[in-house]
Design a protein around this motif. Structure first.
Motif, PDB file in Angstrom:
ATOM      1  N   GLN A 149       0.857  -1.174   0.000  1.00  0.00           N
ATOM      2  CA  GLN A 149       0.000   0.000   0.000  1.00  0.00           C
ATOM      3  C   GLN A 149       0.896   1.228   0.000  1.00  0.00           C
ATOM      4  OE1 GLN A 149      -2.683  -0.215   3.318  1.00  0.00           O
ATOM      5  NE2 GLN A 149      -3.651  -2.091   2.590  1.00  0.00           N
ATOM      6  N   LEU A 150       0.659   2.116  -0.957  1.00  0.00           N
ATOM      7  CA  LEU A 150       1.475   3.323  -1.076  1.00  0.00           C
ATOM      8  C   LEU A 150       0.578   4.545  -1.191  1.00  0.00           C
ATOM      9  CD1 LEU A 150       4.016   2.029  -3.751  1.00  0.00           C
ATOM     10  CD2 LEU A 150       4.374   2.174  -1.291  1.00  0.00           C
ATOM     11  N   GLY A 155       6.371  15.512  -2.491  1.00  0.00           N
ATOM     12  CA  GLY A 155       7.209  15.471  -3.684  1.00  0.00           C
ATOM     13  C   GLY A 155       7.164  14.105  -4.334  1.00  0.00           C
ATOM     14  N   SER A 156       8.341  13.515  -4.493  1.00  0.00           N
ATOM     15  CA  SER A 156       8.403  12.193  -5.125  1.00  0.00           C
ATOM     16  C   SER A 156       8.476  11.075  -4.080  1.00  0.00           C
ATOM     17  CB  SER A 156       9.617  12.118  -6.054  1.00  0.00           C
ATOM     18  OG  SER A 156      10.795  12.235  -5.287  1.00  0.00           O
ATOM     19  N   MET A 157       8.342  11.423  -2.827  1.00  0.00           N
ATOM     20  CA  MET A 157       8.423  10.428  -1.762  1.00  0.00           C
ATOM     21  C   MET A 157       7.051   9.807  -1.506  1.00  0.00           C
ATOM     22  SD  MET A 157      11.569  10.405  -1.115  1.00  0.00           S
ATOM     23  CE  MET A 157      11.871   9.636   0.439  1.00  0.00           C
ATOM     24  N   LEU A 158       7.081   8.526  -1.141  1.00  0.00           N
ATOM     25  CA  LEU A 158       5.863   7.785  -0.852  1.00  0.00           C
ATOM     26  C   LEU A 158       5.935   7.217   0.553  1.00  0.00           C
ATOM     27  CD1 LEU A 158       5.674   5.699  -4.147  1.00  0.00           C
ATOM     28  CD2 LEU A 158       4.332   7.716  -3.600  1.00  0.00           C
ATOM     29  N   ASP A 159       4.804   7.199   1.215  1.00  0.00           N
ATOM     30  CA  ASP A 159       4.653   6.485   2.472  1.00  0.00           C
ATOM     31  C   ASP A 159       3.901   5.216   2.143  1.00  0.00           C
ATOM     32  OD1 ASP A 159       5.888   8.219   4.244  1.00  0.00           O
ATOM     33  OD2 ASP A 159       4.060   9.348   4.642  1.00  0.00           O
ATOM     34  N   GLY A 160       4.285   4.126   2.780  1.00  0.00           N
ATOM     35  CA  GLY A 160       3.600   2.896   2.465  1.00  0.00           C
ATOM     36  C   GLY A 160       3.761   1.841   3.512  1.00  0.00           C
ATOM     37  N   ARG A 161       3.135   0.717   3.196  1.00  0.00           N
ATOM     38  CA  ARG A 161       3.194  -0.445   4.062  1.00  0.00           C
ATOM     39  C   ARG A 161       3.370  -1.653   3.159  1.00  0.00           C
ATOM     40  NH1 ARG A 161      -0.588  -4.177   6.127  1.00  0.00           N
ATOM     41  NH2 ARG A 161      -2.164  -3.264   4.786  1.00  0.00           N
TER      42      ARG A 161
END
Length: 171
Positions: A149-150, A155-161
């Motif tokens: 999951q993102l 910006g171009s950064m993603l948080d995810g699991r």
């Protein structure tokens, strides 16, 4: 022969064209023709080779053999820290920091192996996260990716699991 050549009025480009034509004929004879013969021989071998009769019993035997090979290749419980270290090293190599994780050991119903479910929160670029997943699947053959999951962070950064399963031989 010299008289015959002197009667041809083809010019410099004509001679270049004849030279290229001659070169093409030589290349065909040296490079292409042997490959065609080789292909013909291989096709003849395929059509004359005896086909193995396979039935459901042979397929079941193959499936049982593959399952047994898979089960023998699974890591043992004592080796779990080593395999988790490989997962962490893959993250570090891709520039991701796995600060925390959720680890849960489960018995898979009616099977001779255990599943170690691992869930990591990640923050990074798409390329880093994708590279990490690819590295885990390459370097940890007993692992599978269960869920990713993102969402965009900044910006171009993603948080995810990322949820992985590490399959372990039950002892």
């Amino acid at each position: 022969m010299k008289a015959w050549l002197s009667k041809l009025q083809i010019g410099r480009l004509g001679w270049v064209g004849l030279g290229l034509l001659l070169l093409a004929l030589v290349a065909y004879g040296v490079l292409v023709s042997p490959r065609i013969e080789q292909r013909t021989l291989l096709e003849a071998r395929l059509t004359t080779a005896p086909r193995q009769a396979r039935g459901p019993a042979a397929d079941a035997l193959d499936a049982d053999t593959r399952l047994a090979d898979f089960q023998r290749a699974l890591p043992r419980t004592a080796a779990v820290p080593q395999w988790l270290g490989r997962i962490r090293a893959a993250a570090q190599a891709k520039g991701l920091a796995l600060r925390s994780g959720d680890y849960k050991l489960e018995r898979v119903t009616d099977s001779p192996y255990l599943r170690y479910r691992i869930t990591f929160p990640v923050t990074g670029s798409y390329a880093q996260i994708r590279g990490f997943i690819g590295a885990v699947l390459t370097e940890v053959p007993a692992a599978s990716v269960d869920d990713v999951q993102l969402k965009t962070a900044s910006g171009s950064m993603l948080d995810g699991r990322i949820r992985l399963s590490l399959f372990i031989a039950a002892e």
